[in-house]
Design a protein around this motif. Structure first.
Motif, mmCIF file in Angstrom:
data_model
loop_
_atom_site.group_PDB
_atom_site.id
_atom_site.type_symbol
_atom_site.label_atom_id
_atom_site.label_comp_id
_atom_site.label_asym_id
_atom_site.label_seq_id
_atom_site.Cartn_x
_atom_site.Cartn_y
_atom_site.Cartn_z
ATOM 1 N N SER A 1 -52.278 -34.744 -50.282
ATOM 2 C CA SER A 1 -53.417 -33.880 -49.994
ATOM 3 C C SER A 1 -54.731 -34.624 -50.222
ATOM 4 C CB SER A 1 -53.354 -32.618 -50.867
ATOM 5 O OG SER A 1 -54.482 -31.806 -50.663
ATOM 6 N N TRP A 2 -54.821 -35.345 -51.330
ATOM 7 C CA TRP A 2 -56.035 -36.092 -51.645
ATOM 8 C C TRP A 2 -56.279 -37.203 -50.618
ATOM 9 C CZ3 TRP A 2 -56.864 -41.238 -52.867
ATOM 10 C CH2 TRP A 2 -58.149 -41.545 -53.317
ATOM 11 N N TYR A 3 -55.242 -37.962 -50.299
ATOM 12 C CA TYR A 3 -55.393 -39.105 -49.397
ATOM 13 C C TYR A 3 -55.744 -38.685 -47.966
ATOM 14 C CZ TYR A 3 -54.472 -43.473 -46.987
ATOM 15 O OH TYR A 3 -54.597 -44.599 -46.215
ATOM 16 N N PHE A 4 -55.122 -37.619 -47.475
ATOM 17 C CA PHE A 4 -55.301 -37.212 -46.081
ATOM 18 C C PHE A 4 -56.379 -36.143 -45.892
ATOM 19 C CE2 PHE A 4 -51.059 -39.123 -45.804
ATOM 20 C CZ PHE A 4 -51.236 -39.944 -44.691
ATOM 21 N N ARG A 5 -57.130 -35.813 -46.928
ATOM 22 C CA ARG A 5 -58.144 -34.777 -46.768
ATOM 23 C C ARG A 5 -59.200 -35.206 -45.748
ATOM 24 N NH1 ARG A 5 -59.482 -37.896 -50.833
ATOM 25 N NH2 ARG A 5 -61.596 -38.023 -51.655
#
Length: 127
Positions: free
Chosen positions: A113-117
């Protein structure tokens, strides 16, 4: 590529939010399952309420638009909570698949979630 990343983001974020919200509510309500789980790890029951409130607030932070710095703090808090839970289970010898899978999968969802936000949810956009 951008559509794929957005799908990965929303799937990971939905799974993360569901897991954190569900466990957060159970922790705030001091369910017997949560009290048993935390007592096996050697922590006091009141810690459940603290963790539960922070999890619920973290879910709100990552789902609402804007507040980019708050999102970063929420992701960091989730990461520390889940990796701490994993380490606690391992150190306490509470290392069945059920006990380990939850923190591991939530950590994967946090990272995805953090990487692809989307850029609109990041403090600094990548060049």
């Amino acid at each position: 590529m951008e559509k794929r990343n957005l799908i990965i983001y929303w799937v990971a974020t939905a799974l993360l939010a569901f897991g954190m919200l569900a466990s957060g509510i159970q922790q705030v309500m001091l369910t017997s399952a949560m009290k048993e789980l935390i007592s096996k790890l050697g922590y006091p029951a009141y810690l459940l309420v603290i963790l539960g409130v922070w999890k619920i607030l973290g879910v709100i932070a990552i789902l609402i638009p804007k507040f980019k710095l708050l999102k970063e703090w929420a992701y960091a808090g989730f990461f520390f909570t889940m990796t701490g839970a994993l380490i606690s289970h391992l150190v306490a010898g509470d290392n069945g698949i059920k006990e380990i899978l939850g923190p591991v999968m939530q950590t994967v969802f946090i990272i995805l979630s953090w990487y692809f936000r989307p850029v609109s949810r990041k403090i600094v956009s990548a060049n």
